[in-house]
Design a protein around this motif. Sequence first.
Motif, PDB file in Angstrom:
ATOM      1  N   ASN A  33       7.611   3.076  -5.618  1.00 24.45           N
ATOM      2  CA  ASN A  33       7.052   2.846  -4.289  1.00 24.45           C
ATOM      3  C   ASN A  33       7.564   3.953  -3.388  1.00 24.45           C
ATOM      4  OD1 ASN A  33       5.697   1.535  -2.245  1.00 24.45           O
ATOM      5  ND2 ASN A  33       7.174  -0.156  -2.055  1.00 24.45           N
ATOM      6  N   PRO A 239       0.209   3.949  -1.613  1.00 24.75           N
ATOM      7  CA  PRO A 239       0.057   2.959  -2.691  1.00 24.75           C
ATOM      8  C   PRO A 239      -0.451   1.601  -2.200  1.00 24.75           C
ATOM      9  CG  PRO A 239       2.374   3.285  -2.161  1.00 24.75           C
ATOM     10  CD  PRO A 239       1.612   4.362  -1.453  1.00 24.75           C
ATOM     11  N   GLY A 240      -0.105   1.219  -0.979  1.00 25.61           N
ATOM     12  CA  GLY A 240      -0.529  -0.084  -0.469  1.00 25.61           C
ATOM     13  C   GLY A 240      -1.989  -0.145  -0.066  1.00 25.61           C
ATOM     14  N   GLU A 241      -2.656   1.020  -0.024  1.00 22.69           N
ATOM     15  CA  GLU A 241      -4.042   1.036   0.465  1.00 22.69           C
ATOM     16  C   GLU A 241      -5.087   0.959  -0.625  1.00 22.69           C
ATOM     17  OE1 GLU A 241      -4.327   0.382   3.318  1.00 22.69           O
ATOM     18  OE2 GLU A 241      -2.555   1.129   4.347  1.00 22.69           O
TER      19      GLU A 241
ATOM     20  N   LEU B  46      -6.301  -1.248  15.804  1.00 24.38           N
ATOM     21  CA  LEU B  46      -6.367  -0.036  14.975  1.00 24.38           C
ATOM     22  C   LEU B  46      -5.802   1.161  15.739  1.00 24.38           C
ATOM     23  CD1 LEU B  46      -7.287   1.443  12.402  1.00 24.38           C
ATOM     24  CD2 LEU B  46      -9.574   1.646  13.407  1.00 24.38           C
ATOM     25  N   MET B  57       4.370   1.811   6.397  1.00 21.29           N
ATOM     26  CA  MET B  57       3.290   0.829   6.546  1.00 21.29           C
ATOM     27  C   MET B  57       2.171   0.978   5.515  1.00 21.29           C
ATOM     28  SD  MET B  57       1.256   1.818  10.074  1.00 21.29           S
ATOM     29  CE  MET B  57      -0.035   3.062  10.125  1.00 21.29           C
ATOM     30  N   HIS B  58       2.222   2.024   4.674  1.00 21.49           N
ATOM     31  CA  HIS B  58       1.200   2.170   3.628  1.00 21.49           C
ATOM     32  C   HIS B  58       1.784   2.021   2.223  1.00 21.49           C
ATOM     33  CE1 HIS B  58      -1.557   3.480   6.728  1.00 21.49           C
ATOM     34  NE2 HIS B  58      -0.671   4.374   7.125  1.00 21.49           N
ATOM     35  N   ARG B  59       3.030   1.521   2.149  1.00 20.82           N
ATOM     36  CA  ARG B  59       3.670   1.378   0.837  1.00 20.82           C
ATOM     37  C   ARG B  59       3.233   0.083   0.164  1.00 20.82           C
ATOM     38  NH1 ARG B  59       9.845   1.769   1.021  1.00 20.82           N
ATOM     39  NH2 ARG B  59       9.614   2.800  -0.992  1.00 20.82           N
ATOM     40  N   ALA B 274      -3.986  -6.652  -1.296  1.00 22.42           N
ATOM     41  CA  ALA B 274      -5.000  -6.331  -0.285  1.00 22.42           C
ATOM     42  C   ALA B 274      -4.502  -5.150   0.528  1.00 22.42           C
ATOM     43  CB  ALA B 274      -5.234  -7.541   0.617  1.00 22.42           C
ATOM     44  N   SER B 275      -5.419  -4.338   1.022  1.00 19.14           N
ATOM     45  CA  SER B 275      -5.091  -3.132   1.787  1.00 19.14           C
ATOM     46  C   SER B 275      -3.966  -3.394   2.791  1.00 19.14           C
ATOM     47  CB  SER B 275      -6.334  -2.638   2.533  1.00 19.14           C
ATOM     48  OG  SER B 275      -5.965  -1.886   3.678  1.00 19.14           O
ATOM     49  N   ALA B 276      -2.923  -2.570   2.704  1.00 16.89           N
ATOM     50  CA  ALA B 276      -1.764  -2.715   3.596  1.00 16.89           C
ATOM     51  C   ALA B 276      -2.196  -2.594   5.054  1.00 16.89           C
ATOM     52  CB  ALA B 276      -0.719  -1.646   3.257  1.00 16.89           C
ATOM     53  N   LEU B 277      -2.983  -1.570   5.352  1.00 16.10           N
ATOM     54  CA  LEU B 277      -3.397  -1.336   6.741  1.00 16.10           C
ATOM     55  C   LEU B 277      -4.191  -2.526   7.277  1.00 16.10           C
ATOM     56  CD1 LEU B 277      -3.499   0.659   9.117  1.00 16.10           C
ATOM     57  CD2 LEU B 277      -5.590   1.606   8.146  1.00 16.10           C
ATOM     58  N   MET B 278      -5.128  -3.034   6.493  1.00 13.83           N
ATOM     59  CA  MET B 278      -5.928  -4.174   6.943  1.00 13.83           C
ATOM     60  C   MET B 278      -5.043  -5.407   7.147  1.00 13.83           C
ATOM     61  SD  MET B 278      -8.972  -3.412   7.639  1.00 13.83           S
ATOM     62  CE  MET B 278      -9.274  -1.633   7.771  1.00 13.83           C
TER      63      MET B 278
END
Lengths: 385, 385
Positions: A33, A239-241, B46, B57-59, B274-278
Amino acid sequence: MAEGSWIRRMFEEGAELKKRYGEENVFDLSLGNPIIEPPAEFFRELKKLAEHPQSGMHRYMSNAGYAETRAAVAEQLSLETGIKFTLNEIIMTCGAAGALNVVLKTILNQGDEVIIFAPYFAEYVHYIDNHYGVARILPTDEQFAPRLDALEETINKKTRAVMVNSPNNPSGAVYSEEKLCELGELLRKKEAQYGTQILLISDEAYRKLIYDNLQYPFPLHHHTQSLITTSHSKDLALPGERIGYIAIHPECREREELVNGFIHVNRTLGFVNASALMQHLVRNLQSVNVSVAEYQQKRDSLYENLTGMGYSVTKPQGAFYMFPKSPLEDDVKFVRELQQLKVLTVPGQGFGTPGYFRIAYCVEDRALEDSLPGFRQMAEKIGLV
Amino acid sequence: MAEGSWIRRMFEEGAELKKRYGEENVFDLSLGNPIIEPPAEFFRELKKLAEHPQSGMHRYMSNAGYAETRAAVAEQLSLETGIKFTLNEIIMTCGAAGALNVVLKTILNQGDEVIIFAPYFAEYVHYIDNHYGVARILPTDEQFAPRLDALEETINKKTRAVMVNSPNNPSGAVYSEEKLCELGELLRKKEAQYGTQILLISDEAYRKLIYDNLQYPFPLHHHTQSLITTSHSKDLALPGERIGYIAIHPECREREELVNGFIHVNRTLGFVNASALMQHLVRNLQSVNVSVAEYQQKRDSLYENLTGMGYSVTKPQGAFYMFPKSPLEDDVKFVRELQQLKVLTVPGQGFGTPGYFRIAYCVEDRALEDSLPGFRQMAEKIGLV
């Protein structure tokens, strides 16, 4: 199947340890990660879109993805490979894991065999099993390169695909041009022998993370019945996206049927499409990459330290993993003892290869440095030097 | 299985027509792809995130999703249902389609039966088939409510789940409290008879889109062996972003095993998370909804126009679909003739219910108005009035 959960098991146990001893006192090298943030270009694109939203930008699009994004991927991939891709060979997916499930569901009939080489990313076995395929697991040599003699013996008329993963998780090995050339020749020989198509599935999640100015040897150069599954989890640190793609070789037989199958399965398996927003973002980031130098520095420092302590390590050429020999024969025992010293790694059993352990070094330098006393204490205890 | 592709087939044929005649001359009522933009609150969140990105925040996060997001979903759902949900009952998913595939893969053994009611969203059959279940399709009555006499006859010891979808795609029907009460009683009677658990799967993708100040009758109020699958595709107009969740009834037996199964399958089926950002975005938008009044106006105007022309329509109480009787016995023939007049709809066969056709009215008012001459021409030709 139990082995598949080793990475997550160590991760969850690590979370417990962190609660007990404090986050900063546990050195978690268990999960791939990446600590590195997405490149500045990503945040610039995100801000641009947030400030100037386009009408309809969160609606459904074609299940294969936006034509513009697929074309951008094709263009960059053509540049890198010298193979002429068009958008018709690209399907945007929910990461590489989504890509692999879509491919396997499309190509497998119940009982079809898929060959993978150990050490391997343990989820592969789940993916094959999900779609009622049979995983055949073959060994690698001392440098973690596929053993082609074993491959030759194993391929039969039920062999539907051979999966390779270079740079490799967990070994960090990058397969050489020579090895891939021999592999391609062998596949063609066997295809002729059985009158079948043997797809070479190249999982290139770590393609952009290679060191020492190495040129990436593309598996697709050595077999036209082939495709790439990959994602932007590592090269853009997202990776989370869950944003990735399938790219099929333009000269693959029944390419159109396969692509139609991928698009259909992308929909019916419940992915439907890759995130619309991420597709808008990565469209303009195809040539962008996180800092490879940063990872290389981490590799060099860790490699020097571990070998200096007497650990036996094959120097990885890519990805952000190291796969040293376990100093104890029982790799689970070694990893458990190391865990007592607050250093979290994953036993080789989690990758179909007992006798080793995996270190994910995509962490802060401080965490790497702070893990060294634990490694040293184990080395001394076992009497490595 | 061919029926499953009707929606996409009409969509693709429509794309061809648009190329030939110009976008503005084709009235596409074939796809549930809402023209309404996400609410202002979404764009505000957003922008906030894009301007102040949080580190990491995207991990990857836990495969079930962020604890904060799951807690926010649980809180809002508790408010709406009066049932006490906690984050432990919520798993964030790649839309409702992802949620359903995860649930079905977790609960089904080869040959287990899942009951659905026609008309139904055709993808359900693919989802059940993906995981080697058997779809049993039962009829509804004139108001599109489940026929419980048929259900009573059909449930057997292999019945693993009953799926309901209220508000319904394609009929727009909202199942009444009374009907759900009878359904729950029947399920418990049959569970006792066979000593099994029969899961009630409530697909609530359209829950927030109901009209005439109707209070939503929650299926979960009438059976504790139950769960919700849903998404923010419609209430926040984010279909391309694939963000949704599973919510299992807190009193469901073997809840913990089921939840662990969902989390495992979410990972191994390739969604991973599920998408981290969402997840960051929808966390603060649980009580936000698109304008239902806008959809209700479209429904009212279309309903009045069509019934005025002599079409036989059961007035929908929710979702953004209408499912009139086909004036020709052959619904495919009717839809094809309407297509010649540049009005795109989907034959009832695409939903397991020949003799009807579906109109998706989640389009611009102008497209709806411009489609009326086509509907009128067909009504006159067939002699409806």
